[in-house]
Design an enzyme around this catalytic site. Structure first.
Site, PDB file in Angstrom:
ATOM      1  N   HIS A   1      -5.132   6.786   7.744  1.00  0.00           N
ATOM      2  CA  HIS A   1      -3.790   7.074   8.231  1.00  0.00           C
ATOM      3  C   HIS A   1      -3.118   8.023   7.264  1.00  0.00           C
ATOM      4  CE1 HIS A   1      -3.645   3.444   5.700  1.00  0.00           C
ATOM      5  NE2 HIS A   1      -2.476   3.898   5.268  1.00  0.00           N
TER       6      HIS A   1
ATOM      7  N   CYS B   1       0.861  -1.182   0.000  1.00  0.00           N
ATOM      8  CA  CYS B   1       0.000   0.000   0.000  1.00  0.00           C
ATOM      9  C   CYS B   1       0.897   1.232   0.000  1.00  0.00           C
ATOM     10  CB  CYS B   1      -0.963   0.003   1.183  1.00  0.00           C
ATOM     11  SG  CYS B   1      -0.184   0.323   2.787  1.00  0.00           S
TER      12      CYS B   1
END
Length: 733
Positions: A652, A432
């Site tokens: 995040h 990611c």
């Protein structure tokens, strides 16, 4: 559906040797810049160099004072230890690198001790020089790292909570000590004897004028991708030892000479037919100037008798290099004429140019004659490229792009053009943007499924896309990130998902692993539909994207298999290797990562933006991040959604925002009525700020919790922060 190349069945000596050669190449190639730097030092500062400097070159000055210099220590210690670091890291990342380097130091010291004891019995004029432990590093470092990995698996599920760091540090230190002793007394004598035998053999061939005969072995080996085992396993170590004494070595020129391949491609350019003739001039430029020798392999495979032209050209080149006493200071990689002349000594320029031209002329003439024998098929170049990629075990971006294999016009190409990696699956990475949130959770779920299917030796880890390199067999990413991942891992199978908790794509990956690693029929490995997974509430379905055209050949295409995995069996969270992105955290830090004050059971947000603000404010209040991190959380969401599936989102910050994280922390917010997360229903929001690896163990527990419907139901019914902490298995403050 297209037909993928089947995984090899049974033992194949060629495949085994090819794998060994690839491993050796992967250890040496990243360290070529260090070899070049060493070559520059030898070119200028040794006693025979351009500008001799005793303090740097390591020879006695005019007053007779000896100097150690930098040239000797570099080749004797630095270069083998760099290779050991790379070899250990390939097997077990940072932990393997450390153990491998220490073990290799034992081999180096053991060799020095043997030489010192032997020299005590030799006259002063017959003293034996140091043996440089390149082969020792290539053997010992991967072996030590592999054994360390196996030992860690034995006890990783039995370490008491809070003792992980203590056990990990001392186990690696003690094992490195033991392997250094094994290297000192066990491997060093074996490598010394082997190197002495090889050196004597090469000197004998040179003395008898038979060195050109090695082309009978090297040239066919190149076409079948076996050259790395010879080149990096034998020629490079021997050449470096020779260059350290004489300032140059002819051994670096045995495989690197571009003349044989250039002659064959020039013959195709004039006497070939159809697609082969049209593509040969471009291939010749890439091979001669770019140094990518594999570009001419399909042309030889298309008409195998042309291997005689390659052998003839290679023998001619070696003969002329011997005749003119040429040599290189260091290995030439890639095998470009530019790299070769850059590493050549001044007295070798003329001889090398003559040797290259002679090799080109001989291979051209032989190829011209052989092309006139028998029939040429216009379309053979496409199937030959596919055959080459099958032997190589992965795609050739250069050959595929040049010949058009894999494109619409290349219908005869095998499915290796659509499937990227074609062998057994050993390494899977979930990637990611930041490598700390969605990828960690997805990797945990997928790892459990892979282990549950019985494949304990298959590595499943997570990383940031920015840290990927082309060493992975399967790369799993969110569909918006797949193209970025392809740029870094062109030869891997790419799997795109929309959500991370219970994606059916995981079962497809497990089934792919089962069929590849068990040698079953791989006919359904590649899916030609250029689509990605799509989400429907908490579930997702879809197919992997498969590239088309030369562009796909250059970047690799998505491919997965279909099927259902057996019921998974759980594993301890500390199963993740304690390295890089995926190290299990010390559980003593868990209370600081998720505390009661960071748990909200009645969130006030109504959408994704306000929920991110709410999670961010909790992180700020916990003293984990600065206000700027909240903005980075919005930036991350704008680029790629953090919706995980099963009603969970884990917002995040971006990878660039890690510098604003003061400590690792997590927050938990529940929205009983649910909120709209950019089109997806979300009930739980877990905010993340990860610094290092402390948060990963708790994040893995979150992932396993949300993959279990019963646990999700418990979260929905929880009435206090303590219950949330109990469900996640976190200690209470």
């Amino acid at each position: 559906m297209t037909t993928a190349t089947e995984a090899p069945r049974g033992f194949s000596p060629r495949v085994a040797l090819q794998k060994v050669g690839t491993s050796l190449s992967n250890m040496v190639m990243p360290n070529i810049p260090a070899l070049i730097a060493w070559g520059i030092f030898t070119a200028f500062f040794i006693e025979k160099g351009f500008t001799p400097v005793p303090a740097l070159g390591g020879f006695a000055d005019s007053a007779g004072t000896p100097h150690t210099g930098i040239v000797g220590p570099m080749i004797h210690y630095l270069l083998p230890l760099l290779i050991a670091n790379t070899g250990g890291r390939m097997v077990y990342e940072a932990r393997g690198a450390v153990v491998g380097v220490v073990a290799t130091m034992g081999v180096i010291a053991g060799s020095d001790e043997l030489i010192a004891q032997l020299n005590l019995t030799q006259p002063a004029n017959e003293q034996i020089g140091q043996v440089h432990m390149f082969i020792g590093a290539m053997i010992m470092a991967p072996l030590a790292a592999w054994l360390m990995k196996k030992l860690d698996r034995l006890w990783q599920d039995h370490i008491p909570a809070g003792f992980e760091m203590l056990v990990n540090m001392f186990s690696a230190g003690i094992f490195a000590f033991l392997m250094a002793v094994v290297g000192f007394f066990g491997l060093a004598p074996v490598v010394n004897g082997f190197m002495s035998l090889l050196s004597a053999g090469v000197e004998g061939l040179i003395g008898l004028g038979l060195l050109p005969l090695v082309s009978i072995l090297i040239e066919p080996a190149k076409v079948f991708f076996l050259n790395n085992a010879i080149n990096h396993g034998v020629l490079t170590p021997l050449g470096l030892a020779q260059a350290s004494q004489d300032g140059k070595s002819i051994l670096f020129l045995l495989e690197a000479n571009p003349g044989p391949g250039l002659g064959i491609l020039l013959a195709y350019s004039i006497f070939g037919r159809g697609a082969a003739r049209a593509s040969a001039p471009g291939a010749a430029l890439i091979q001669f100037v770019g140094g990518i020798h594999e570009i001419y392999f399909p042309y030889v495979l298309m008409k195998p008798i042309l291997i005689l032209a390659a052998i003839g050209g290679g023998m001619t080149g070696v003969f002329l290099n011997v005749l003119f006493h040429t040599g290189l200071r260091s290995p030439a990689a890639p095998g470009s004429i530019i790299a070769i002349l850059g590493a050549a000594t001044p007295d070798s320029y003329l001889g090398i140019i003559i040797a290259v031209l002679g090799a080109t002329a001989v291979s051209f003439v032989l190829a011209m004659l052989l092309l006139k024998v028998g029939k040429q098929d216009d379309g053979d170049i496409v199937s030959a490229t596919a055959k080459m990629e099958q032997m190589k075990g992965k795609k050739s971006s250069v050959a595929g792009a040049l010949t058009g294999a894999g494109g619409a016009g290349a219908g005869a190409a095998s499915a290796a053009d659509d499937s990227g990696h074609t062998g057994p699956i050993q390494r899977i990475v979930f990637a990611c943007d930041a490598g700390m949130g969605s990828s960690a959770m997805g990797a945990t779920v997928l790892r459990k499924k892979v282990r549950g299917a019985g494949f304990d030796d298959v590595e499943v880890t997570n990383k940031a896309i920015s840290s990927l390199n082309d060493e992975w067999d399967v790369v799993v990413t969110q569909k918006e990130l797949t193209d970025r991942a392809r740029q870094r891992t062109g030869s891997a199978i790419h799997v795109s998902v929309d959500q991370f908790m219970n994606s059916p794509r995981y079962d497809e990956v497990v089934d792919l692993v089962r069929r590849r690693n068990n040698g079953e029929d791989a006919s359904d490995d590649a899916d030609a539909a250029d689509t990605a997974a799509t989400a429907d509430g908490g579930n997702a379905s879809g197919t992997a994207a498969a590239g088309a055209g030369a562009g796909a050949a250059a970047s690799g295409a998505d491919a997965t298999a279909t099927g259902t995995a057996p019921s998974p069996r759980g594993r301890h969270a500390a199963e993740v290797p304690a390295t890089g992105e995926t190290a299990a955290a010390d559980t003593d830090a868990a209370p600081q990562i998720l505390s009661r004050d960071s748990i909200v059971l009645q969130g006030s947000a109504t959408g994704a933006d306000s929920a991110i603000d709410e999670a961010g404010s909790l992180l700020v209040a916990a003293g984990a991040v600065g206000e700027e991190y909240v903005s980075a959380m919005h930036d991350r969401e704008a680029s790629v959604s953090t919706f995980m599936g099963n009603g969970l989102a884990i917002p995040h910050g971006t990878n660039e925002a890690k510098s604003s994280i003061r400590r690792s922390a997590m927050t938990f917010t529940r929205y009983p009525g649910g909120i709209d997360w950019n089109g997806s229903p979300v009930t739980f929001v877990v905010g993340i700020a990860g610094q290092g690896n402390e948060h990963l163990e708790l994040l893995q527990k979150v992932a396993m919790t949300f993959s279990d419907p019963a646990q999700v139901e418990r979260l929905e019914k929880a009435t206090s922060p303590d219950e949330i902490l109990d469900i996640f298995g976190s200690d209470k403050e």
